[in-house]
Design a protein around this motif. Structure first.
Motif, PDB file in Angstrom:
ATOM      1  N   LYS A  78       0.806  -1.218   0.000  1.00  0.00           N
ATOM      2  CA  LYS A  78       0.000   0.000   0.000  1.00  0.00           C
ATOM      3  C   LYS A  78       0.840   1.270   0.000  1.00  0.00           C
ATOM      4  CE  LYS A  78      -3.943  -2.192   0.159  1.00  0.00           C
ATOM      5  NZ  LYS A  78      -4.844  -2.205  -1.005  1.00  0.00           N
ATOM      6  N   ASN A  79       2.120   1.145   0.341  1.00  0.00           N
ATOM      7  CA  ASN A  79       2.981   2.326   0.412  1.00  0.00           C
ATOM      8  C   ASN A  79       3.527   2.737  -0.955  1.00  0.00           C
ATOM      9  OD1 ASN A  79       4.213  -0.290   0.910  1.00  0.00           O
ATOM     10  ND2 ASN A  79       6.156   0.798   0.859  1.00  0.00           N
ATOM     11  N   VAL A  80       3.336   1.929  -1.985  1.00  0.00           N
ATOM     12  CA  VAL A  80       3.833   2.279  -3.320  1.00  0.00           C
ATOM     13  C   VAL A  80       3.081   3.501  -3.837  1.00  0.00           C
ATOM     14  CG1 VAL A  80       3.943   1.540  -5.733  1.00  0.00           C
ATOM     15  CG2 VAL A  80       4.568  -0.057  -3.925  1.00  0.00           C
ATOM     16  N   ASN A  81       3.855   4.525  -4.236  1.00  0.00           N
ATOM     17  CA  ASN A  81       3.222   5.753  -4.736  1.00  0.00           C
ATOM     18  C   ASN A  81       3.642   6.109  -6.152  1.00  0.00           C
ATOM     19  OD1 ASN A  81       5.797   6.872  -4.457  1.00  0.00           O
ATOM     20  ND2 ASN A  81       5.361   7.610  -2.391  1.00  0.00           N
ATOM     21  N   GLY A  82       4.351   5.202  -6.811  1.00  0.00           N
ATOM     22  CA  GLY A  82       4.752   5.423  -8.191  1.00  0.00           C
ATOM     23  C   GLY A  82       5.205   4.123  -8.831  1.00  0.00           C
ATOM     24  N   ILE A  83       4.983   4.006 -10.124  1.00  0.00           N
ATOM     25  CA  ILE A  83       5.334   2.785 -10.853  1.00  0.00           C
ATOM     26  C   ILE A  83       6.106   3.169 -12.110  1.00  0.00           C
ATOM     27  CG2 ILE A  83       4.433   0.736 -12.029  1.00  0.00           C
ATOM     28  CD1 ILE A  83       1.883   1.090 -10.352  1.00  0.00           C
ATOM     29  N   THR A  84       7.155   2.415 -12.402  1.00  0.00           N
ATOM     30  CA  THR A  84       7.910   2.570 -13.634  1.00  0.00           C
ATOM     31  C   THR A  84       7.919   1.229 -14.350  1.00  0.00           C
ATOM     32  OG1 THR A  84       9.345   4.260 -12.670  1.00  0.00           O
ATOM     33  CG2 THR A  84      10.145   3.153 -14.644  1.00  0.00           C
ATOM     34  N   ILE A  85       7.472   1.211 -15.598  1.00  0.00           N
ATOM     35  CA  ILE A  85       7.463  -0.019 -16.391  1.00  0.00           C
ATOM     36  C   ILE A  85       8.284   0.232 -17.651  1.00  0.00           C
ATOM     37  CG2 ILE A  85       6.052  -1.789 -17.505  1.00  0.00           C
ATOM     38  CD1 ILE A  85       3.692  -0.795 -15.812  1.00  0.00           C
ATOM     39  N   VAL A  95       4.394  -3.312 -23.082  1.00  0.00           N
ATOM     40  CA  VAL A  95       4.170  -2.263 -22.079  1.00  0.00           C
ATOM     41  C   VAL A  95       3.407  -1.075 -22.660  1.00  0.00           C
ATOM     42  CG1 VAL A  95       6.207  -2.995 -20.789  1.00  0.00           C
ATOM     43  CG2 VAL A  95       6.393  -1.056 -22.354  1.00  0.00           C
ATOM     44  N   SER A  96       3.482  -0.891 -23.982  1.00  0.00           N
ATOM     45  CA  SER A  96       2.758   0.231 -24.586  1.00  0.00           C
ATOM     46  C   SER A  96       1.249   0.061 -24.461  1.00  0.00           C
ATOM     47  CB  SER A  96       3.144   0.405 -26.057  1.00  0.00           C
ATOM     48  OG  SER A  96       2.552  -0.600 -26.871  1.00  0.00           O
ATOM     49  N   MET A  97       0.790  -1.148 -24.217  1.00  0.00           N
ATOM     50  CA  MET A  97      -0.646  -1.396 -24.073  1.00  0.00           C
ATOM     51  C   MET A  97      -1.231  -0.708 -22.844  1.00  0.00           C
ATOM     52  SD  MET A  97      -0.924  -5.371 -25.262  1.00  0.00           S
ATOM     53  CE  MET A  97      -0.367  -5.877 -26.873  1.00  0.00           C
ATOM     54  N   PHE A  98      -0.384  -0.335 -21.904  1.00  0.00           N
ATOM     55  CA  PHE A  98      -0.863   0.406 -20.738  1.00  0.00           C
ATOM     56  C   PHE A  98      -1.281   1.829 -21.128  1.00  0.00           C
ATOM     57  CE2 PHE A  98       1.677  -2.796 -18.450  1.00  0.00           C
ATOM     58  CZ  PHE A  98       0.750  -3.186 -17.484  1.00  0.00           C
ATOM     59  N   SER A  99      -0.782   2.311 -22.248  1.00  0.00           N
ATOM     60  CA  SER A  99      -1.032   3.699 -22.646  1.00  0.00           C
ATOM     61  C   SER A  99      -2.513   4.045 -22.630  1.00  0.00           C
ATOM     62  CB  SER A  99      -0.454   3.956 -24.031  1.00  0.00           C
ATOM     63  OG  SER A  99      -0.779   5.237 -24.491  1.00  0.00           O
ATOM     64  N   ILE A 106      -2.580   5.517  -8.923  1.00  0.00           N
ATOM     65  CA  ILE A 106      -1.136   5.646  -8.742  1.00  0.00           C
ATOM     66  C   ILE A 106      -0.502   5.977 -10.090  1.00  0.00           C
ATOM     67  CG2 ILE A 106       0.987   4.429  -8.100  1.00  0.00           C
ATOM     68  CD1 ILE A 106      -0.689   2.795  -6.155  1.00  0.00           C
ATOM     69  N   PRO A 107       0.328   7.020 -10.153  1.00  0.00           N
ATOM     70  CA  PRO A 107       0.930   7.402 -11.439  1.00  0.00           C
ATOM     71  C   PRO A 107       1.928   6.357 -11.940  1.00  0.00           C
ATOM     72  CG  PRO A 107       1.812   8.747  -9.657  1.00  0.00           C
ATOM     73  CD  PRO A 107       0.711   7.925  -9.066  1.00  0.00           C
ATOM     74  N   VAL A 108       1.990   6.218 -13.256  1.00  0.00           N
ATOM     75  CA  VAL A 108       2.886   5.246 -13.867  1.00  0.00           C
ATOM     76  C   VAL A 108       3.675   5.921 -14.988  1.00  0.00           C
ATOM     77  CG1 VAL A 108       1.135   4.426 -15.504  1.00  0.00           C
ATOM     78  CG2 VAL A 108       3.046   2.926 -14.915  1.00  0.00           C
ATOM     79  N   SER A 136      -3.465   7.585 -21.235  1.00  0.00           N
ATOM     80  CA  SER A 136      -4.448   7.648 -20.164  1.00  0.00           C
ATOM     81  C   SER A 136      -4.031   8.627 -19.069  1.00  0.00           C
ATOM     82  CB  SER A 136      -4.644   6.257 -19.542  1.00  0.00           C
ATOM     83  OG  SER A 136      -5.094   5.330 -20.498  1.00  0.00           O
ATOM     84  N   THR A 137      -4.984   8.950 -18.218  1.00  0.00           N
ATOM     85  CA  THR A 137      -4.723   9.793 -17.051  1.00  0.00           C
ATOM     86  C   THR A 137      -3.724   9.096 -16.125  1.00  0.00           C
ATOM     87  OG1 THR A 137      -6.980  10.605 -17.198  1.00  0.00           O
ATOM     88  CG2 THR A 137      -5.842  10.985 -15.118  1.00  0.00           C
ATOM     89  N   ASN A 138      -2.887   9.871 -15.475  1.00  0.00           N
ATOM     90  CA  ASN A 138      -1.883   9.362 -14.531  1.00  0.00           C
ATOM     91  C   ASN A 138      -0.789   8.542 -15.207  1.00  0.00           C
ATOM     92  OD1 ASN A 138      -2.777  10.540 -12.175  1.00  0.00           O
ATOM     93  ND2 ASN A 138      -4.097   8.819 -11.620  1.00  0.00           N
ATOM     94  N   LEU A 139      -0.572   8.768 -16.488  1.00  0.00           N
ATOM     95  CA  LEU A 139       0.450   8.007 -17.209  1.00  0.00           C
ATOM     96  C   LEU A 139       1.336   8.962 -18.004  1.00  0.00           C
ATOM     97  CD1 LEU A 139       0.026   4.640 -18.965  1.00  0.00           C
ATOM     98  CD2 LEU A 139       1.095   6.501 -20.259  1.00  0.00           C
ATOM     99  N   ARG A 140       2.641   8.737 -17.898  1.00  0.00           N
ATOM    100  CA  ARG A 140       3.621   9.457 -18.717  1.00  0.00           C
ATOM    101  C   ARG A 140       4.316   8.428 -19.598  1.00  0.00           C
ATOM    102  NH1 ARG A 140       5.101  14.641 -16.468  1.00  0.00           N
ATOM    103  NH2 ARG A 140       7.207  14.466 -17.280  1.00  0.00           N
ATOM    104  N   PHE A 141       4.402   8.738 -20.894  1.00  0.00           N
ATOM    105  CA  PHE A 141       4.924   7.787 -21.866  1.00  0.00           C
ATOM    106  C   PHE A 141       6.216   8.335 -22.457  1.00  0.00           C
ATOM    107  CE2 PHE A 141       5.361   5.139 -25.497  1.00  0.00           C
ATOM    108  CZ  PHE A 141       4.552   4.025 -25.318  1.00  0.00           C
ATOM    109  N   TYR A 142       7.293   7.546 -22.355  1.00  0.00           N
ATOM    110  CA  TYR A 142       8.607   7.944 -22.865  1.00  0.00           C
ATOM    111  C   TYR A 142       9.010   7.011 -23.995  1.00  0.00           C
ATOM    112  CZ  TYR A 142       8.948  10.671 -18.571  1.00  0.00           C
ATOM    113  OH  TYR A 142       8.717  11.571 -17.551  1.00  0.00           O
TER     114      TYR A 142
END
Length: 199
Positions: A78-85, A95-99, A106-108, A136-142
């Protein structure tokens, strides 16, 4: 680094982790190209896992497994506040399917490294692959793109399959060299890891 087969269920971390990181390999990969990046990006504040998937087939079934595993990790930590994939090569398509599908609060961050996001003809027809169209909302794509003429996976193709027009994504074209070597397909992960480690 924790390696698990595709259908395993990751266990909760024994220590508090603020950031959850997941790495996804490309096609026909034993995973050696991920050793340095994983060592570089992992630290005591992260829960870092490597996703081993069946890259002999289409990415959609493995995407579903990864998505379920991420939900389980978040339920158990529950303490996770960010995700990097991060996905490399064929793994970047997965992983692009998360877009378009990310719905968690939680932001990703999604990192496509040397990923043929535009698709390749056989893949497009056999797997009904569609390149990401929106974020999507809460997502940054690099998008981390190699130079096509230096990338052994793409240099003989008529067009660069890394190039898509995904609005609001962040695009970086990698340089020609990395630590005195030609910066090709597999070295791209290490270059990106160094860049992310400087944040």
């Amino acid at each position: 680094m924790i390696r698990r087969p595709p259908r395993s269920t990751p266990k909760p971390s024994s220590a508090a982790s603020d950031v959850y990181k997941r790495q996804v390999h490309g096609s026909n990969s034993p995973g050696y190209e991920w050793i340095y990046p994983l060592k570089t990006l992992d630290n005591e504040d992260t829960l870092t896992l490597f996703f081993r998937w069946d890259d002999s087939g289409c990415p959609a079934p493995s995407f579903k497994i990864l998505n379920e595993q991420i939900d389980q990790i978040l339920d158990q930590n529950k303490n996770v506040n960010g995700i990097t994939i991060m996905g490399h090569s064929y793994g970047a398509l997965l992983v692009s399917m998360f877009s378009e599908s990310w719905s968690n609060d939680i932001p990703v961050e999604i990192h496509s490294i040397a990923g043929p996001l535009a698709g390749i003809s056989d893949l497009n027809s056999l797997c009904d692959y569609q390149q990401p169209r929106f974020i999507s909302t809460n997502l940054r794509f690099y998008q981390w793109r190699t130079l096509q003429h230096l990338d052994g996976a793409f240099k003989d193709l008529d067009t660069d399959p890394q190039i898509i027009n995904l609005e609001d994504s962040f695009v970086t074209r990698l340089p020609e060299n990395y630590r005195g070597r030609r910066l090709g397909h597999n070295w791209s992960i290490s270059w990106v890891a160094d860049e992310l480690n400087q944040r």
